[in-house]
Design an enzyme around this catalytic site. Structure first.
Site, mmCIF file in Angstrom:
data_model
loop_
_atom_site.group_PDB
_atom_site.id
_atom_site.type_symbol
_atom_site.label_atom_id
_atom_site.label_comp_id
_atom_site.label_asym_id
_atom_site.label_seq_id
_atom_site.Cartn_x
_atom_site.Cartn_y
_atom_site.Cartn_z
ATOM 1 N N GLY A 124 0.842 -1.188 0.000
ATOM 2 C CA GLY A 124 0.000 0.000 0.000
ATOM 3 C C GLY A 124 0.876 1.236 0.000
ATOM 4 C CE LYS A 125 5.496 4.878 -0.251
ATOM 5 N NZ LYS A 125 6.682 4.062 0.076
#
Ligand code: NAD
Length: 417
Positions: free
Chosen positions: A105-106
């Protein structure tokens, strides 16, 4: 000037390049090239003068086949939906290449944090944490620091989440201060893995790291720690830079003193006894090892023709465009990719999370030893794939290993509904 590469398209191209060497169905690969979901939100935050300002923010959850989504939060004016998607995808393959049980994720906020006071940054961060609350959690999605965020922001996010959830959940975020559930060794972990990758790479290529000349672009967390640890191996760091420019000394810089100078003045520029150089000059210096440790797209296809280093080890995420990769492969410059070389950050984040969940904390020595084992093992698997499949470069080798692992998880779980 050529149009800047879109990092999300670069990620997709990197996956396609590796997929050509894998026996995996096209529809499965297509799924691995796109995020599962992206949150886009606008944070309305009160400034110190009473006005309310709006900040665009994102969180991309790319793939969760191998475990909870994992990845940092970036504060930068150039944050965009596609950049966050790309960075979240790189996290998937980074966690897979070092074989830790996470997806990718980011997140990011479109902001120049230097323009805001600490109390404004706290309200902005807590507002983002409130928006993230339904998405994140110790077993769901675990953010961490990235460019322009650090322990301070992680502490605020943990506190906001725990307050809203009326619980204690230190494993909801990593990269926290030691006093707040952080891990020994986390601050230096990214640079440590870059140093270890460079050490293993030089050994594999039959070259001596002791006495090697090194240039480092970007002197923040990743760059300055890499420079220091590589100097400790006996290499000579001749040039470093930040967003204000670079400094060069052919006899070698004292990397700790340069860091102290940057802490005092905010930049490496004008460090005494050095010659000023531009970032472009740094990237084309005739050195044994080049470490890009700033942002994406530092080297494009054009500049790649002028790179004079023999080995490139990527501390930053996505510092080479796919065109640059092609040129450097053609010119037989060995590039050791970001998804291995900077994986120390997420690996020690994983150790932090394990410690948080067990409420049992490790010594710095244990953290560093476990990290070394993970990076050295991953390096060996990458080289094994490179040689076995006769691959064009080490990036493709890293993706071959990583995609294989993600596909194995997906295949064994099955598609639902
Ligand atoms: P940071 O904010 O600590 O440092 C970034 C540095 O890059 C600063 O010195 C800044 O001045 C410099 N910089 C920015 N633009 C530049 C330019 N055009 N030319 C030269 N220098 C420039 O950030 P960081 O955490 O060190 O992250 C750097 C890179 O490493 C990013 O790509 C990030 O995604 C990656 N990374 C960081 C971690 C981590 O744990 N911090 C983990 C994995 C990957």
């Amino acid at each position: 000037m050529a149009q800047e590469a879109n990092p999300f398209e670069s990620l997709q191209e990197q996956i396609d390049d590796a997929a050509a060497y894998l026996d995996v169905r096209d529809d499965v690969i297509e799924r691995l090239k796109n995020p599962e979901r992206v949150l886009e939100t606008n944070l309305a935050v009160e400034m110190d003068d009473g006005d309310v300002e709006l900040f665009r923010a994102y969180r991309s959850q790319f793939n969760g086949d191998r475990g909870p989504y994992k990845g940092g939060i970036r504060y930068h004016p150039n944050v965009s939906r596609d950049e966050v998607k790309a960075l979240s995808g790189w996290m998937v393959y980074k966690c897979a290449v070092v074989d830790i049980p996470y997806g990718g994720g980011k997140g990011g906020i479109v902001i120049d944090p230097k323009a805001y006071s600490e109390s404004e940054l706290e309200r902005i961060t807590r507002s983002f944490a409130k928006e993230l609350r339904p998405l994140i959690g110790e077993s769901r999605d675990i953010p961490a620091p990235d460019v322009n965020t650090g322990q301070r922001e992680m502490n605020w996010i943990k506190d906001t989440y725990e307050t809203l959830e009326n619980t204690t959940a230190p494993g909801v975020i990593t990269g926290k201060a030691l006093s707040n559930g952080g891990s020994e060794g986390r601050v230096e972990a990214t640079g440590r893995s870059t140093m270890l990758t460079a050490r293993e790479a030089f050994d594999y290529l039959g070259r001596d790291i002791e006495g090697a000349t090194v240039a480092v672009q970007g002197y923040g967390n990743a760059g300055s720690v890499t420079a220091k640890l590589i100097e400790d191996l006996g290499a000579t760091v001749v040039a470093v830079s930040d967003s204000s420019g670079g400094v060069y000394d052919p006899d070698g810089l004292d990397t700790r003193a340069v860091k102290g100078f940057k802490n005092e003045t905010g930049t490496v520029s004008d460090y005494e006894g050095t010659e000023a150089i531009t970032n472009e000059e740094l990237l084309t210096l005739d050195v044994d090892l080049l470490v890009p440790a700033a942002l994406e797209n530092a080297i494009d296809g054009e500049l790649a023709h002028d790179v004079n280093a023999d080995v490139v080890v990527e501390a930053a995420n996505g510092p080479l465009t796919p065109d640059a990769d092609d040129v450097l492969t053609e010119r037989e410059v060995h590039v050791f990719p970001d998804i291995l070389a900077n994986a120390g950050g997420v690996t020690v984040s994983y150790f932090e999370w394990v410690q948080n969940r067990q409420r049992f904390y490790w010594t710095e020595q244990r953290v560093n030893d476990e990290l070394e084992r993970v990076i050295v093992d991953a390096f060996e698997e990458l080289v094994d794939a490179y040689e076995t499949h006769d691959l064009p470069n080490f990036r493709t080798a890293a993706y071959v290993v990583a995609i294989r692992r993600v596909v194995d998880s997906y295949d064994s779980a099955g598609n639902w509904p």
